[in-house]
Design an enzyme around this catalytic site. Structure first.
Site, PDB file in Angstrom:
ATOM      1  N   ARG B 125      23.231  23.212  -2.166  1.00  0.00           N
ATOM      2  CA  ARG B 125      23.866  23.027  -3.478  1.00  0.00           C
ATOM      3  C   ARG B 125      25.072  23.924  -3.705  1.00  0.00           C
ATOM      4  O   ARG B 125      25.782  23.737  -4.685  1.00  0.00           O
ATOM      5  CB  ARG B 125      22.836  23.216  -4.590  1.00  0.00           C
ATOM      6  CG  ARG B 125      21.687  22.259  -4.444  1.00  0.00           C
ATOM      7  CD  ARG B 125      20.892  21.972  -5.681  1.00  0.00           C
ATOM      8  NE  ARG B 125      20.050  20.830  -5.388  1.00  0.00           N
ATOM      9  CZ  ARG B 125      18.876  20.895  -4.738  1.00  0.00           C
ATOM     10  NH1 ARG B 125      18.377  22.063  -4.352  1.00  0.00           N
ATOM     11  NH2 ARG B 125      18.202  19.810  -4.459  1.00  0.00           N
ATOM     12  N   THR B 169      17.653  25.362  -0.322  1.00  0.00           N
ATOM     13  CA  THR B 169      18.756  24.470  -0.679  1.00  0.00           C
ATOM     14  C   THR B 169      19.561  25.028  -1.854  1.00  0.00           C
ATOM     15  O   THR B 169      20.580  24.473  -2.236  1.00  0.00           O
ATOM     16  CB  THR B 169      18.211  23.085  -1.081  1.00  0.00           C
ATOM     17  OG1 THR B 169      17.269  23.250  -2.146  1.00  0.00           O
ATOM     18  CG2 THR B 169      17.514  22.412   0.090  1.00  0.00           C
ATOM     19  N   GLY B 185       9.943  24.013  -0.634  1.00  0.00           N
ATOM     20  CA  GLY B 185       8.832  23.657   0.252  1.00  0.00           C
ATOM     21  C   GLY B 185       7.580  23.282  -0.508  1.00  0.00           C
ATOM     22  O   GLY B 185       6.478  23.325   0.032  1.00  0.00           O
ATOM     23  N   GLY B 186       7.749  22.905  -1.769  1.00  0.00           N
ATOM     24  CA  GLY B 186       6.621  22.571  -2.639  1.00  0.00           C
ATOM     25  C   GLY B 186       5.833  21.351  -2.195  1.00  0.00           C
ATOM     26  O   GLY B 186       4.748  21.099  -2.700  1.00  0.00           O
ATOM     27  N   TRP B 235      14.472  25.825  -6.131  1.00  0.00           N
ATOM     28  CA  TRP B 235      15.595  25.178  -5.425  1.00  0.00           C
ATOM     29  C   TRP B 235      16.811  24.943  -6.313  1.00  0.00           C
ATOM     30  O   TRP B 235      17.720  24.220  -5.955  1.00  0.00           O
ATOM     31  CB  TRP B 235      15.158  23.905  -4.699  1.00  0.00           C
ATOM     32  CG  TRP B 235      14.105  23.071  -5.360  1.00  0.00           C
ATOM     33  CD1 TRP B 235      12.752  23.295  -5.321  1.00  0.00           C
ATOM     34  CD2 TRP B 235      14.288  21.889  -6.138  1.00  0.00           C
ATOM     35  NE1 TRP B 235      12.097  22.317  -6.025  1.00  0.00           N
ATOM     36  CE2 TRP B 235      13.004  21.436  -6.531  1.00  0.00           C
ATOM     37  CE3 TRP B 235      15.412  21.154  -6.524  1.00  0.00           C
ATOM     38  CZ2 TRP B 235      12.817  20.291  -7.303  1.00  0.00           C
ATOM     39  CZ3 TRP B 235      15.226  20.008  -7.293  1.00  0.00           C
ATOM     40  CH2 TRP B 235      13.932  19.600  -7.668  1.00  0.00           C
ATOM     41  N   ASN B 253       6.767  22.601  -8.768  1.00  0.00           N
ATOM     42  CA  ASN B 253       5.429  22.042  -8.942  1.00  0.00           C
ATOM     43  C   ASN B 253       4.367  22.803  -8.147  1.00  0.00           C
ATOM     44  O   ASN B 253       4.658  23.376  -7.113  1.00  0.00           O
ATOM     45  CB  ASN B 253       5.409  20.580  -8.498  1.00  0.00           C
ATOM     46  CG  ASN B 253       5.719  20.425  -7.011  1.00  0.00           C
ATOM     47  OD1 ASN B 253       6.875  20.497  -6.623  1.00  0.00           O
ATOM     48  ND2 ASN B 253       4.712  20.241  -6.183  1.00  0.00           N
ATOM     49  N   ASP B 296       4.114  16.209 -10.631  1.00  0.00           N
ATOM     50  CA  ASP B 296       5.283  16.774  -9.936  1.00  0.00           C
ATOM     51  C   ASP B 296       6.424  17.061 -10.910  1.00  0.00           C
ATOM     52  O   ASP B 296       7.593  16.855 -10.591  1.00  0.00           O
ATOM     53  CB  ASP B 296       5.755  15.837  -8.811  1.00  0.00           C
ATOM     54  CG  ASP B 296       6.780  16.480  -7.883  1.00  0.00           C
ATOM     55  OD1 ASP B 296       6.924  17.719  -7.916  1.00  0.00           O
ATOM     56  OD2 ASP B 296       7.441  15.746  -7.130  1.00  0.00           O
TER      57      ASP B 296
END
Lengths: 253, 541
Positions: B125, B169, B185-186, B235, B253, B296
């Site tokens: 990003r 990210t 990595g959720g 993220w 999440n 989520d």
């Protein structure tokens, strides 16, 4: 051999062969693969396997793989330069994932009566008058969705649902639109694409039209299908034959 | 030997550090540059530049385009410092461009480990800058410092284990002498954390686990060992209040995403905002939006900091339009909940109680839940304009998913999602992370909009509807122009006071980043990533 393989497909009551490839998949492998697919693959590929542009896992054709070994490599290593990441599966899990991908077109579909394809072709072209709106190869009309490869991307039960209850089965993408321009011209057609400012469609004469909404007096998206239900129009054997024919339509190659 | 006057001018510029701590704190005083992901520590995604106005926006034209060498989703938001634009090219190359012409000075190429397995695309990003150093977080979970003048790496530290599903990210955030990042990595059963590194050496200064360990407050909100792989990722870039010396980050999440019975309890600090001391990483306060989340509903949104009168009293506020469909106002000194209401159709809860907790209305299994899995909004940068007093959100309206939980055993490096969401229309795909085939998203599956909320009343002031959904962030300016995009391939300029369309440009691809503004040679420019290219606009001369 071919029949044996086909009968082994989960919940598939009739012999359907989605793909020609080496390998036999057990019911247990497919079931395990289905669970792993839901957890690992569905987020990007979608539950139908066709969420990513130009990738339809149900079709059995892949840009980067032909054999099951190729598929396993792509799943394990990912594809550089794409969003496909590597996946950590043990041998039995990988077998399941491949088995499911190879079987997903027909997975979980109910028992559907399938008749004779040659008789179904006669219904398609005759009593059903399907070619008056649909197209197969070079024959028929383009105003409704092209069916040349419908047998490789739809299950028998999905096709049956479309024939018996077209309103419920129609995807929003295929909806009809009725348009009146500010100049008073009436246009009926099938929506191909739409955005905030414009709509692209095919009209009743198969012309591709792109219109600015600002130029329209009326723009209506019709949520009922222009295709009639064949529930009372065809007998059960005719419907079974028609389905058999549709399932033979696997594209131009 | 005659000393040429221009040499005298060049020397001090060459010696000066590009971006000092003071410049980061006072970014709003120098709007010619854009020095953090969201434009300032307040993260208002607001530029005081005012040359492009509602009156002349129709004269906007494309000035240049830079095509990236990648077909990954392009979510990079540029930094601009003294006429040089710094962008990331997916996944983790850094490019320095002449902000006037788009010509490249240099490209730093970073090769990710084949172990990297970001859930949802090899994307990035953006960057952070401090002095002459750029900072980038990579999809294989490294943090790299790069010399902003020549594009050479200065240090590279491993933040977490990519093979275990950790990825990064986020655009980092520099606070004083530290650079702060968080791990994604959720969907892999990670244990999330935010960590800070010395800007000069890369040495880790502190690490804050977003899931408390045994003995720490909050660990009791996880059953058994579930805290070990409960997700709670980061993220999107946080914010910072220099007066309070607090940095704020939105947390993702809990895992597995859709099977909450596997992790009974509130699951702190998943779906929360945390306020940390940036010198030590110590938690000052937290506020959880969605306890024991089954949908989520990451709270990975940008914490937007606003100083304004609230019911007659000057207050330090935090505005938060959450993925769960509710808009919240918090006191950012204490984390106190001040107000909240839904901004899209919401069926999973009928409202918020006095403490800001959701009043649950679980829908019958197998039936649609509003908003759907991608939320009423998501990570897209919202904007606040101090001129209009309006808060601007990219929203997904009338959008639902059916959630199908599934038992999911944790295995390191494997997905840990606990089921799947499906579209409420049989056979149709839910709008996914990016647009796939044309017209997959129609009015039947929901649509995108820009919603302007009056911060004083919490009520909608205006709304701009699109046909397709939108992942574009929002920029507002000192002349009340709002810039945003969407999935349809347009870049829009709206009147920030009324929502009226002022101008649109075709970018031919999905806008999945927020626009930004800078000034060069006395001219205001607007840049936005779209499709696989960086587009830059200015007024026709």
């Amino acid at each position: 051999m071919r029949i044996e393989f086909c009968l082994s497909i989960a919940l598939c009551a009739i012999p359907l062969c989605a793909q020609d490839h080496a390998g036999q998949y057990t019911q247990a492998d497919i079931e395990r693969g289905s669970r792993l697919y839901a957890l690992n693959c569905a987020l990007c590929h979608g539950v139908n396997g066709d969420s990513i542009s130009n990738v339809d896992l149900k079709s059995g054709r892949f840009r980067n793989a032909t054999s099951d070994e190729d598929l396993a490599k792509v799943v394990a290593n990912g594809l550089q330069g794409t969003a496909m990441p590597p996946h950590k599966f043990d041998t039995s899990e990988m077998t399941g994932v491949i088995a499911y991908i190879r079987s997903m077109r027909d997975y979980g579909t109910g028992a559907v009566a399938i008749g004779e394809a040659s008789a179904g072709k006669a219904v398609f072209e005759g009593k059903g008058a399907c070619l008056s709106c649909h197209r197969v190869g070079a024959a028929g009309s383009r105003v409704a969705p092209d069916l040349t490869d419908i047998g490789s991307i739809r299950s028998a039960s999905a096709l049956e649902r479309s024939l018996l209850d077209p309103n419920a089965a129609m995807l929003p993408i295929n909806r009809s639109v009725r348009i009146v321009t500010k100049a008073g011209k009436v246009i009926n057609g099938r929506r191909l694409n739409e955005d905030t400012y414009s709509v692209q469609l095919m009209d009743e004469k198969e012309n591709l039209l792109s219109l600015n909404k600002a130029d329209l007096r009326e723009y209506k998206v019709i949520t009922t299908s222009p295709m009639p239900s064949f529930k009372d129009k065809l007998s059960a054997p005719e419907l079974a034959d028609l389905l058999a024919y549709l399932l033979t339509l696997k594209g131009i190659n | 030997m005659t000393v040429r006057p221009w040499l005298l001018c060049l020397i001090p510029i060459a010696l000066a550090a590009q971006v000092t701590s003071d410049q980061l704190v006072n970014a709003a005083l120098n709007p010619k540059n854009w020095v953090t992901y969201n434009g300032s520590y307040m993260s208002q995604s607001y530029s005081p530049l005012s040359q492009i106005t509602p009156g002349n926006a129709r004269n906007l034209e494309q000035k240049w385009v830079f095509q990236v060498e990648s077909l990954q989703k392009f979510e990079s938001r540029p930094l601009v410092v003294n006429g040089i634009m710094y962008i990331t090219q997916p996944p983790n190359d850094v490019v320095a461009l002449d902000a006037r012409t788009g010509r490249a000075f240099w490209i730093y190429r970073y090769n990710n480990s084949p172990d990297a397995r970001p859930c949802c695309g090899s994307i990035n990003r953006g960057l952070a800058i401090s002095g002459d150093t750029l900072f980038m977080a990579t999809v294989d979970a490294h943090l790299v410092a790069i010399d902003a003048r020549n594009g050479r790496p200065l240090w590279d530290v491993k933040v977490a284990e990519a093979a275990a599903g950790y990825a990064m990210t986020v655009a980092p955030l520099v606070i004083k002498d530290k650079v702060v990042v968080g791990v994604a990595g959720g969907e892999y059963g990670i244990r999330g954390f935010i960590s800070a590194y010395d800007t000069r050496t890369g040495k880790e200064a502190w690490k804050f686990y977003t899931i408390p360990g045994p003995g720490e407050p909050g660990n009791e909100t996880w059953e058994g060992d579930t805290w070990k792989y409960g997700g709670a990722s980061i993220w999107v870039t946080g914010s910072y209040d220099p007066d309070l010396n607090l940095t704020y980050w939105g947390i993702g999440n809990p895992g597995p995403d859709w099977n909450p019975i596997q992790r009974k309890g509130a699951n702190l600090y998943s779906d929360s905002v945390v306020a940390l001391d940036p010198d030590t990483g110590k938690l000052k306060w937290h506020f959880q939006f969605t306890p024991n989340d089954p949908y989520d509903y990451d709270s990975v949104q940008v914490p937007v900091l606003v100083d304004t009168a609230w019911r007659g009293t000057a207050r330090k506020l935090m505005l938060w339009a959450n993925r769960n469909g509710f808009y919240y106002v918090l006191d950012r000194i204490t984390g106190e909940f001040l107000s909240g209401n839904s901004f899209v159709k919401v069926t999973w809860a009928k409202g918020l109680d006095d403490a800001g907790k959701p009043i649950l209305t679980p829908q019958p299994p197998g039936t649609p839940v509003y908003p759907g899995v991608q939320g009423g909004t998501n990570w897209y940068s919202p904007s606040y304009s101090p001129r209009t007093g309006l808060f601007y959100i990219s929203a997904w309206e009338d959008y639902a998913s059916i959630f199908l939980p599934q038992a999911n055993e944790y295995k390191e490096g494997q997905r840990f999602t606990g089921g799947r969401p499906v579209a409420p229309i049989a056979g149709a795909n839910n709008p996914s992370l990016r647009s796939g085939q044309i017209n997959v998203t129609t009015e039947a599956l929901g649509h995108g909009s820009v919603i302007a909320i009056d911060v004083r009343t919490g009520q909608k002031k205006w709304k701009f509807d699109m046909i397709d959904v939108t992942d574009a962030g929002i920029l507002t300016t000192g002349s009340d122009v709002l810039f945003t995009g969407g999935r349809e391939g347009y870049f829009h300029a709206l009147d920030a006071r009324t929502g009226a369309l002022l101008w649109k440009g075709s970018v031919g691809g999905q806008v999945s980043a927020a626009p930004m503004a800078y000034e060069l040679d006395g001219k205001q420019y607007i840049a936005v990533a779209a499709g696989h290219a960086m587009f830059v606009y200015g007024l026709r001369e």
